[in-house]
Design a protein around this motif. Structure first.
Motif, mmCIF file in Angstrom:
data_model
loop_
_atom_site.group_PDB
_atom_site.id
_atom_site.type_symbol
_atom_site.label_atom_id
_atom_site.label_comp_id
_atom_site.label_asym_id
_atom_site.label_seq_id
_atom_site.Cartn_x
_atom_site.Cartn_y
_atom_site.Cartn_z
ATOM 1 N N PHE A 113 -2.708 0.577 7.448
ATOM 2 C CA PHE A 113 -3.375 0.045 6.263
ATOM 3 C C PHE A 113 -2.415 -0.950 5.615
ATOM 4 O O PHE A 113 -1.313 -0.569 5.215
ATOM 5 N N ILE A 114 -2.820 -2.217 5.523
ATOM 6 C CA ILE A 114 -1.972 -3.249 4.950
ATOM 7 C C ILE A 114 -2.694 -3.874 3.775
ATOM 8 O O ILE A 114 -3.802 -4.398 3.925
ATOM 9 N N SER A 115 -2.062 -3.833 2.619
ATOM 10 C CA SER A 115 -2.644 -4.460 1.441
ATOM 11 C C SER A 115 -2.392 -5.963 1.493
ATOM 12 O O SER A 115 -1.273 -6.402 1.740
ATOM 13 N N ALA B 161 0.831 -1.207 0.000
ATOM 14 C CA ALA B 161 0.000 0.000 0.000
ATOM 15 C C ALA B 161 0.865 1.257 0.000
ATOM 16 O O ALA B 161 0.473 2.282 -0.556
ATOM 17 N N GLU B 162 2.061 1.164 0.590
ATOM 18 C CA GLU B 162 2.941 2.332 0.648
ATOM 19 C C GLU B 162 3.343 2.827 -0.743
ATOM 20 O O GLU B 162 3.701 3.993 -0.913
ATOM 21 N N LEU B 163 3.274 1.970 -1.749
ATOM 22 C CA LEU B 163 3.626 2.376 -3.116
ATOM 23 C C LEU B 163 2.690 3.458 -3.645
ATOM 24 O O LEU B 163 3.056 4.232 -4.518
ATOM 25 N N PHE C 79 -6.857 1.722 -3.485
ATOM 26 C CA PHE C 79 -6.917 1.936 -2.047
ATOM 27 C C PHE C 79 -8.345 2.143 -1.544
ATOM 28 O O PHE C 79 -8.715 1.652 -0.486
ATOM 29 N N LEU C 80 -9.141 2.867 -2.319
ATOM 30 C CA LEU C 80 -10.494 3.227 -1.880
ATOM 31 C C LEU C 80 -11.562 2.628 -2.780
ATOM 32 O O LEU C 80 -11.362 2.482 -3.982
ATOM 33 N N GLN C 81 -12.682 2.313 -2.170
ATOM 34 C CA GLN C 81 -13.869 1.898 -2.917
ATOM 35 C C GLN C 81 -15.063 2.530 -2.229
ATOM 36 O O GLN C 81 -15.358 2.213 -1.076
ATOM 37 N N GLY C 82 -15.713 3.456 -2.903
ATOM 38 C CA GLY C 82 -16.793 4.203 -2.274
ATOM 39 C C GLY C 82 -16.211 5.075 -1.178
ATOM 40 O O GLY C 82 -15.212 5.748 -1.371
ATOM 41 N N VAL D 67 -11.106 10.451 3.638
ATOM 42 C CA VAL D 67 -11.254 11.596 2.730
ATOM 43 C C VAL D 67 -9.990 12.442 2.774
ATOM 44 O O VAL D 67 -9.448 12.834 1.734
ATOM 45 N N TRP D 68 -9.483 12.706 3.976
ATOM 46 C CA TRP D 68 -8.281 13.520 4.141
ATOM 47 C C TRP D 68 -7.075 12.839 3.495
ATOM 48 O O TRP D 68 -6.278 13.480 2.801
ATOM 49 N N ILE D 69 -6.947 11.527 3.687
ATOM 50 C CA ILE D 69 -5.837 10.779 3.083
ATOM 51 C C ILE D 69 -5.907 10.878 1.569
ATOM 52 O O ILE D 69 -4.892 11.108 0.909
ATOM 53 N N LYS D 70 -7.097 10.713 1.005
ATOM 54 C CA LYS D 70 -7.251 10.791 -0.453
ATOM 55 C C LYS D 70 -6.824 12.159 -0.972
ATOM 56 O O LYS D 70 -6.139 12.267 -1.984
#
Length: 108
Positions: A101-103, A14-16, A64-67, A50-53
């Motif tokens: 957050f871990i993918s 996820a860090e990528l 990373f996000l869905q909805g 929202v802030w991260i996005k």
């Protein structure tokens, strides 16, 4: 409510999506200044996403996000505990929380 300092960690690839930075301390502005229409006093995971996005995500938000949530395959931990035990998106962030957050998604 004043600004809120928390730690945000990304792993499992996820860090990528975040300039390859795995750990960072972030200072979230007062929620009423960031989201004036918000009636709540504090930040929740929902507002954090929202802030991260808007502030950290550098590429491919669909990975990373869905909805309004993270996409399936992204494990979310609040202080090393599965976010499901804290109410997921509705968890109200506390000073010095660590949100990880871990993918778990991997190509083949």
């Amino acid at each position: 409510m004043p600004a809120l300092k928390i730690n945000v960690h990304f792993g499992g690839g996820a860090e990528l999506l975040f300039d390859k930075i795995k750990k960072r301390e972030v200072e979230l502005p007062a929620v009423d200044k960031y989201l004036p229409e918000c009636e709540k006093k504090g930040w929740t995971i929902r507002e954090l996403l929202v802030w991260i996005k808007e502030n950290l995500l550098r590429e491919r938000p669909e990975l990373f996000l869905q909805g309004e949530s993270v996409r399936p395959g992204i494990l979310v931990l609040i202080n090393d505990t599965d976010w499901e035990l804290y109410g997921e998106l509705d968890y109200e962030l506390q000073p010095s929380d660590t949100i990880t957050f871990i993918s778990t998604l991997h190509g083949g």
